[in-house]
Design a protein around this motif. Structure first.
Motif, PDB file in Angstrom:
ATOM      1  N   GLU A 136      73.285  19.317  25.406  1.00 45.89           N
ATOM      2  CA  GLU A 136      71.817  19.316  25.324  1.00 45.89           C
ATOM      3  C   GLU A 136      71.185  19.819  26.618  1.00 45.89           C
ATOM      4  O   GLU A 136      70.145  20.476  26.587  1.00 45.89           O
ATOM      5  N   MET A 137      71.787  19.503  27.758  1.00 43.07           N
ATOM      6  CA  MET A 137      71.259  20.032  29.017  1.00 43.07           C
ATOM      7  C   MET A 137      71.358  21.559  29.052  1.00 43.07           C
ATOM      8  O   MET A 137      70.479  22.234  29.593  1.00 43.07           O
ATOM      9  N   ASP A 138      72.414  22.113  28.448  1.00 48.81           N
ATOM     10  CA  ASP A 138      72.532  23.578  28.365  1.00 48.81           C
ATOM     11  C   ASP A 138      71.423  24.159  27.496  1.00 48.81           C
ATOM     12  O   ASP A 138      70.815  25.180  27.844  1.00 48.81           O
ATOM     13  N   ILE A 139      71.148  23.513  26.367  1.00 51.09           N
ATOM     14  CA  ILE A 139      70.097  24.000  25.469  1.00 51.09           C
ATOM     15  C   ILE A 139      68.734  23.921  26.142  1.00 51.09           C
ATOM     16  O   ILE A 139      67.916  24.844  26.057  1.00 51.09           O
ATOM     17  N   LEU A 140      68.486  22.816  26.837  1.00 42.63           N
ATOM     18  CA  LEU A 140      67.164  22.579  27.419  1.00 42.63           C
ATOM     19  C   LEU A 140      66.926  23.342  28.719  1.00 42.63           C
ATOM     20  O   LEU A 140      65.785  23.660  29.055  1.00 42.63           O
ATOM     21  N   HIS A 141      67.984  23.629  29.463  1.00 45.05           N
ATOM     22  CA  HIS A 141      67.778  24.174  30.807  1.00 45.05           C
ATOM     23  C   HIS A 141      68.448  25.521  31.083  1.00 45.05           C
ATOM     24  O   HIS A 141      68.029  26.232  31.994  1.00 45.05           O
ATOM     25  N   ARG A 142      69.487  25.860  30.329  1.00 46.12           N
ATOM     26  CA  ARG A 142      70.270  27.042  30.716  1.00 46.12           C
ATOM     27  C   ARG A 142      70.200  28.169  29.691  1.00 46.12           C
ATOM     28  O   ARG A 142      70.259  29.334  30.075  1.00 46.12           O
ATOM     29  N   ALA A 143      70.094  27.842  28.414  1.00 47.61           N
ATOM     30  CA  ALA A 143      70.047  28.885  27.386  1.00 47.61           C
ATOM     31  C   ALA A 143      68.670  29.556  27.377  1.00 47.61           C
ATOM     32  O   ALA A 143      67.654  28.900  27.575  1.00 47.61           O
TER      33      ALA A 143
END
Length: 390
Positions: free
Chosen positions: A342-349
Motif C-alpha cells: 500500500e505504501m508503494d501504491i500511495l507514494h511510489r507508483a
C-alpha cells in the motif's frame, strides 16, 4: 537520512491461543498477522504494538525470537525482516486529578524492559492480560515509571470525546493531570489534524503523531507518518520525536478530520448535526448531545492565534485505499500484485501505472486521495464520514 513509514498504535485482538487482549479488536488481529500484514501488505517500516504488556503476547514474542523469526535490534526494537516492532502499552488513567478516563501510550526499547514494565503495572491493574486497562495510580507516577525505564510517553488520541486528555480528562490544561516535561509527543487522533491542534498553545512544544489505532488488520496504516531516520529503531524514533541530529517527522498522513467518527457535534440518538452543544436536537428532541472534536478544540483555543509556533511537517489529508469508491477487494489485490505494498501504491507508483491496472475513474479517485482532494461528508457521534462520489 532515509524516509521510513511508521504507525505506532496497533492493537492485538487475540493471542495465538484465542484469548482476548483488545476485546473490541478483531479475532484475526493476532501478533503474527499484524507483523505479516504490516510488512507485506501495508509496507510499513516501523510499527508500535501497544498491547505488549499482556503476558501471553510477551510469550509469543519470545517464541518468535526462539524460532529466529524476530531478532532484537541492538539500537532498540524487535526486527521482523524489514519491519521494526516497537513494544508498547496503552493504559487508561483516571486518577484524582482527571475529570474522566485518559488513554496514554508508553513504548520501551527492549523486550526485557517491556516485561519489567508489565510486572510493575500488574500491581496496579485488575487484569494485566487485557488492553487499555485502568491503572490505579496517578498519571505522574506512571509517567515517572515509564521514563525511569527508558521509555517514551505519549498521550493517545487526545481530542476524541471519550477516554482522551482533552475529550474528558481535563478542563483547560494538560498540566491538570500530566507533567509536560515527561511527554515525548502527542497523538492527534482521527478527527483532528495539525491545522486544528496548533491553535492550542500548550501543545506547541510537542511533536504531533498520526497513528491508526487499528482494531482490525485492514485499519493498520489508515494514519501514519513519514520519519527521516538513519535506521528504523527505538533510538532513532526517540531522536525523531525530539527532532535531534536531523531526525524528524517529515510528514503526517491522516484522514481528513471530516472522515473521523467524532469530528462534528451530533445528537447521540439520531446522529443529526447540532450546532449548539447546549440545545436539544432539532430532529428528534433528544438532549443527549455528543460534543465533536472541532467544537472542543475551539473551546480550548486561544482567542488570538498563538505566536512563535514551531515549524510543523505537512499534514496530508490522505484517504485510505479502503475508502476509495469502486475499489473492491479484487481490484485492490491486482494493485498489490503489480505494485507491491500500500505504501508503494500511495507514494511510489505514478498515475499511469495505476491506470494500467484499474479503470481510469478509480485511478483518478486514488490520485485525488493521495493529494487530499476528495470531497468528504463529515462524520460524528461514532459514525465515520464518507467520500462523496459526485
Amino acid at each position: 537520512m532515509k524516509a521510513y513509514y511508521v504507525d505506532l498504535h496497533i492493537h492485538i485482538g487475540r493471542t495465538k491461543s484465542g484469548k482476548a487482549v483488545k476485546i473490541t479488536g478483531a479475532r484475526t488481529l493476532t501478533l503474527e498477522n499484524v507483523l505479516r500484514i504490516s510488512r507485506e501488505r501495508k509496507g510499513l517500516d516501523m510499527i508500535g504494538v501497544i498491547d505488549c504488556h499482556s503476558p501471553e503476547v510477551l510469550e509469543e514474542i519470545e517464541d518468535l525470537i526462539r524460532k529466529g523469526e524476530i531478532s532484537e535490534n541492538p539500537e532498540g526494537g524487535l526486527q521482523y525482516g524489514t519491519t521494526t516492532l516497537i513494544p508498547g502499552s496503552e493504559i487508561e488513567v483516571y486518577d484524582g486529578n482527571s475529570k474522566g478516563p485518559i488513554h496514554v501510550l508508553a513504548y520501551f526499547p527492549t523486550l526485557a524492559i517491556m516485561k519489567e514494565f508489565s510486572a510493575w503495572m500488574s500491581g496496579y491493574v485488575s487484569n494485566i492480560t487485557l488492553s487499555s486497562q485502568r491503572i490505579y495510580c496517578d498519571a505522574r507516577t506512571l509517567q515517572r515509571t515509564a521514563k525511569a525505564l527508558g521509555g517514551l510517553f505519549i498521550p493517545a488520541h487526545v481530542f476524541t470525546p471519550f477516554k482522551s486528555l482533552y475529550g474528558k480528562g481535563v478542563d483547560k490544561s494538560l498540566e491538570e493531570v500530566l507533567d509536560p516535561a515527561l511527554i515525548d509527543g502527542v497523538e492527534l487522533g482521527l478527527s483532528s489534524d495539525t491545522s486544528m491542534a496548533v491553535n492550542i498553545s500548550e501543545l506547541n512544544p510537542f511533536t504531533f503523531l498520526t497513528n491508526s489505532d487499528a482494531h482490525s488488520l485492514n485499519k493498520i496504516a489508515r494514519e501514519y507518518q513519514k520519519m527521516d531516520l538513519a535506521n528504523p529503531n527505538f533510538i532513532e524514533l526517540e531522536k525523531a520525536l525530539k527532532e535531534m541530529d536531523g531526525r524528524r517527522i517529515s510528514a503526517n498522513y491522516g484522514l481528513n478530520p471530516w472522515l473521523g467518527k467524532y469530528h462534528r457535534t451530533v445528537c447521540q440518538v439520531c446522529l443529526y448535526p447540532v450546532e449548539d452543544i447546549d440545545r436539544i436536537c432539532p430532529e428528534c428532541g433528544s438532549k443527549k448531545i455528543i460534543k465533536g472534536v472541532s467544537h472542543r478544540i475551539k473551546e480550548l483555543s486561544a482567542e488570538s492565534p498563538p505566536t512563535n509556533l514551531r515549524e510543523r511537517p505537512p499534514y496530508i489529508h490522505q484517504v485510505p485505499l479502503e475508502f476509495i469508491p469502486g475499489l473492491g477487494p479484487k481490484s485492490m489485490e491486482r494493485l498489490l500484485q503489480a505494485l507491491g505494498t500500500e505504501m508503494d501504491i500511495l507514494h511510489r507508483a505514478n498515475i499511469e501505472q495505476i491506470k494500467e491496472i484499474v479503470p481510469d475513474k478509480i485511478a483518478g479517485y486514488i490520485d485525488l486521495a493521495r493529494k487530499g482532494r476528495l470531497d468528504i461528508e463529515a462524520g460524528g457521534g461514532g459514525k465515520y464520514g464518507k467520500v462523496k462520489t459526485e
